[in-house]
Design an enzyme around this catalytic site. Structure first.
Site, short mmCIF file in Angstrom:
data_model
loop_
_atom_site.label_atom_id
_atom_site.label_comp_id
_atom_site.label_asym_id
_atom_site.label_seq_id
_atom_site.Cartn_x
_atom_site.Cartn_y
_atom_site.Cartn_z
N GLY A 1 -10.70 0.70 -0.85
CA GLY A 1 -11.94 1.04 -1.55
C GLY A 1 -11.77 1.28 -3.03
O GLY A 1 -12.76 1.27 -3.77
N SER A 2 -10.54 1.49 -3.49
CA SER A 2 -10.31 1.74 -4.92
C SER A 2 -9.99 0.46 -5.70
O SER A 2 -9.79 0.51 -6.91
CB SER A 2 -9.15 2.73 -5.09
OG SER A 2 -8.01 2.22 -4.41
N GLY A 3 -9.93 -0.68 -5.01
CA GLY A 3 -9.50 -1.93 -5.66
C GLY A 3 -10.68 -2.72 -6.23
O GLY A 3 -11.83 -2.28 -6.23
N TYR B 1 3.33 -13.08 2.06
CA TYR B 1 1.91 -12.70 1.99
C TYR B 1 1.08 -13.63 2.87
O TYR B 1 0.23 -13.20 3.64
CB TYR B 1 1.48 -12.79 0.53
CG TYR B 1 0.02 -12.57 0.24
CD1 TYR B 1 -0.49 -11.28 0.09
CD2 TYR B 1 -0.85 -13.65 0.05
CE1 TYR B 1 -1.83 -11.07 -0.23
CE2 TYR B 1 -2.18 -13.44 -0.26
CZ TYR B 1 -2.67 -12.16 -0.40
OH TYR B 1 -3.99 -11.96 -0.71
N PRO C 1 -11.95 -15.45 0.46
CA PRO C 1 -12.45 -15.65 -0.90
C PRO C 1 -11.50 -16.51 -1.72
O PRO C 1 -10.29 -16.55 -1.47
CB PRO C 1 -12.48 -14.23 -1.50
CG PRO C 1 -12.03 -13.31 -0.42
CD PRO C 1 -11.34 -14.13 0.62
N VAL D 1 -10.91 -13.97 -7.19
CA VAL D 1 -11.92 -12.96 -7.47
C VAL D 1 -11.67 -12.37 -8.86
O VAL D 1 -10.51 -12.24 -9.27
CB VAL D 1 -11.84 -11.82 -6.44
CG1 VAL D 1 -13.06 -10.89 -6.58
CG2 VAL D 1 -11.73 -12.34 -5.03
N ARG E 1 -9.79 -24.07 -11.00
CA ARG E 1 -9.94 -22.99 -10.03
C ARG E 1 -11.41 -22.68 -9.77
O ARG E 1 -12.25 -22.83 -10.66
CB ARG E 1 -9.28 -21.69 -10.54
CG ARG E 1 -7.76 -21.75 -10.74
CD ARG E 1 -7.02 -21.77 -9.41
NE ARG E 1 -5.57 -21.79 -9.61
CZ ARG E 1 -4.82 -22.89 -9.63
NH1 ARG E 1 -5.36 -24.08 -9.46
NH2 ARG E 1 -3.51 -22.80 -9.80
N1 LIG Z 1 -8.05 -10.53 -6.18
C1 LIG Z 1 -8.19 -11.74 -5.69
O1 LIG Z 1 -8.31 -12.73 -6.43
C2 LIG Z 1 -8.22 -11.96 -4.21
C3 LIG Z 1 -8.44 -13.27 -3.75
C4 LIG Z 1 -8.50 -13.51 -2.38
C5 LIG Z 1 -8.34 -12.45 -1.51
N2 LIG Z 1 -8.11 -11.19 -1.95
C6 LIG Z 1 -7.94 -10.12 -0.95
O2 LIG Z 1 -8.98 -9.14 -1.16
C7 LIG Z 1 -8.52 -7.87 -0.73
C8 LIG Z 1 -8.77 -6.88 -1.83
O3 LIG Z 1 -8.07 -7.31 -2.99
P1 LIG Z 1 -8.24 -6.63 -4.41
O4 LIG Z 1 -8.06 -7.70 -5.42
O5 LIG Z 1 -9.46 -5.78 -4.40
O6 LIG Z 1 -6.92 -5.73 -4.44
P2 LIG Z 1 -6.53 -4.53 -5.38
O7 LIG Z 1 -7.53 -4.36 -6.47
O8 LIG Z 1 -5.10 -4.66 -5.73
O9 LIG Z 1 -6.68 -3.31 -4.38
C9 LIG Z 1 -5.82 -3.14 -3.30
C10 LIG Z 1 -6.34 -2.01 -2.47
O10 LIG Z 1 -5.48 -1.82 -1.34
C11 LIG Z 1 -5.11 -0.46 -1.25
N3 LIG Z 1 -3.80 -0.35 -0.62
C12 LIG Z 1 -2.68 -1.06 -0.94
N4 LIG Z 1 -1.64 -0.66 -0.16
C13 LIG Z 1 -2.13 0.31 0.67
C14 LIG Z 1 -1.56 1.12 1.70
N5 LIG Z 1 -0.28 1.00 2.05
N6 LIG Z 1 -2.36 2.03 2.33
C15 LIG Z 1 -3.66 2.16 1.98
N7 LIG Z 1 -4.26 1.42 1.04
C16 LIG Z 1 -3.51 0.51 0.38
C17 LIG Z 1 -5.11 0.02 -2.71
O11 LIG Z 1 -5.19 1.43 -2.74
P3 LIG Z 1 -4.65 2.25 -4.05
O12 LIG Z 1 -5.59 1.92 -5.17
O13 LIG Z 1 -4.73 3.66 -3.64
O14 LIG Z 1 -3.26 1.75 -4.29
C18 LIG Z 1 -6.36 -0.68 -3.23
O15 LIG Z 1 -7.51 0.03 -2.87
C19 LIG Z 1 -7.06 -8.05 -0.35
O16 LIG Z 1 -6.94 -8.10 1.04
C20 LIG Z 1 -6.65 -9.34 -1.01
O17 LIG Z 1 -5.63 -9.97 -0.29
C21 LIG Z 1 -8.06 -10.92 -3.29
#
Ligand SMILES: NC(=O)c1ccc[n+]([C@@H]2O[C@H](COP(=O)([O-])OP(=O)(O)OC[C@H]3O[C@@H](n4cnc5c(N)ncnc54)[C@H](OP(=O)(O)O)[C@@H]3O)[C@@H](O)[C@H]2O)c1
Length: 320
Positions: free
Chosen positions: A14-16, A142, A169, A172, A214
């Site tokens: 939720g913080s990401g 991954y 997705p 993002v 992309r």
């Molecule tokens: N960004 C992209 O372009 C993209 C593209 C395709 C798919 N995705 C997928 O979308 C999802 C969200 O990605 P995002 O970009 O929002 O990631 P992000 O901003 O890096 O956020 C990751 C989140 O996961 C939490 N987390 C990581 N390790 C954890 C653990 N061991 N226990 C509990 N929480 C944990 C983090 O919490 P803290 O903040 O507390 O560390 C944070 O809230 C992921 O599954 C990713 O694979 C992302």
């Protein structure tokens, strides 16, 4: 006494980037009166731990889960820590899905990514191709961990009738992204580079030729689609959440959009001695379009402008 809500939706991660976008969209009016939304981060539970995950589910007793939490990172970090990416994500995903099963959660929507698809493939990529061949060797840890979510969703459905599904997705971007230049994704890294070049009066150097293409999705559009999937999408099979193939942009075009949004007037250099990465990984959104023919994505330049505005206003707190 407060009224009991019919739906309790737990959002991991939720913080990401994506979690914060869902939180905003819900707060801005997409949430419904019968829904209670709970956003959790790693401080609430280390999801690598089965006991902590179970305790989190027992505490909140969710009826629905959006599972975003993952160990994520750019190319370099993936290449160096494939084992950690594999094990941490396998543990996180298994803990979430099994706790959800054991505590009778009605629906789980997990998050895959287009970068887990086979390295050698035909284009456009679609939902049926995930398991058709090995992923790119740079991020195999991954990728295999993410692919197993789809395998587990099918197995939980076949053996226990669980409604566990996943979304895929493309790239993002948006507020609350990781803007680290070395370790983050291309678009937030470029925004940070332009910010620094403007501040220091130096040229902007872009790694590679700028030719790779992309599909970028704005986090707030993705958030609206996630909420739709949670409420309306009833397949176990994943669904790609992306702008259309025609909306693919080159890195050069993305950089030009950022340069415009940041009002950067300096020189722009393409350092073609640096690697370009995969030329394209075009994904088809025709499954999404069958369900939602009229969904309107935010125009790319507008989404880039909003993200740059957020980064400028929040430079000190932004993840860099
Ligand atoms: N960004 C992209 O372009 C993209 C593209 C395709 C798919 N995705 C997928 O979308 C999802 C969200 O990605 P995002 O970009 O929002 O990631 P992000 O901003 O890096 O956020 C990751 C989140 O996961 C939490 N987390 C990581 N390790 C954890 C653990 N061991 N226990 C509990 N929480 C944990 C983090 O919490 P803290 O903040 O507390 O560390 C944070 O809230 C992921 O599954 C990713 O694979 C992302």
């Amino acid at each position: 006494m407060s009224e009991k809500k019919a739906k309790k939706i737990l959002v991991t991660g939720g913080s990401g980037l994506v979690g914060k976008a869902i939180e905003k969209v819900v707060a801005d009016g997409e949430g419904r009166p019968d829904e209670e939304w709970i956003f959790v981060a790693s401080k609430d539970a280390d999801l690598k731990s089965a006991a902590d995950t179970r305790a989190l589910f027992e505490k909140h007793k969710p009826t629905h889960v959006i599972h975003l939490a993952a160990m994520v990172g750019g190319l370099f970090r993936n290449m160096k820590y494939n084992l950690d990416f594999l094990r941490n994500n396998l543990h996180i995903n298994d803990n979430i899905l099994h706790s959800a099963y054991e505590l009778g959660v009605e629906k789980v929507v997990s998050c895959l990514s287009t970068c887990i698809f086979p390295d050698k493939t035909t284009y456009p990529i679609d939902e049926t191709m995930i398991h058709n061949g090995p992923p790119h060797s740079s991020n195999f840890g991954y990728s295999y961990a993410k692919r197993m979510i789809d395998v587990q969703n099918r197995a939980y459905y076949e053996q226990h009738g669980c409604k566990f599904t996943s979304v895929i997705p493309t790239n993002v971007f948006g507020p609350y992204d990781n803007f680290n230049i070395e370790d983050g994704h291309v678009l937030p890294g470029l925004i940070h580079k332009v910010y620094l070049a403007k501040q220091n009066g130096t040229p902007l150097t872009i790694w590679g030729t700028g030719k790779p293409r992309r599909q970028f999705i704005y986090s707030l559009d993705l958030a609206r689609l996630f909420i739709w999937v949670l409420r309306e999408y009833n397949e176990v099979e994943p669904i790609i959440l992306s702008v259309g193939e025609e909306d693919e942009v080159s890195i050069k075009e993305a950089a030009e959009s950022i340069v415009g949004a940041m009002d950067f007037k300096g020189e722009v250099i393409f350092d073609s001695t640096k690697s370009d990465g995969q030329f394209k990984k075009t994904a088809s959104n025709s499954k999404l379009r069958k369900y939602l023919p009229n969904f309107k994505f935010t125009p790319f330049n507008q989404a880039v402008q909003e993200t740059c505005n957020w980064f400028n206003a929040n430079y000190d707190q932004a993840r860099k």
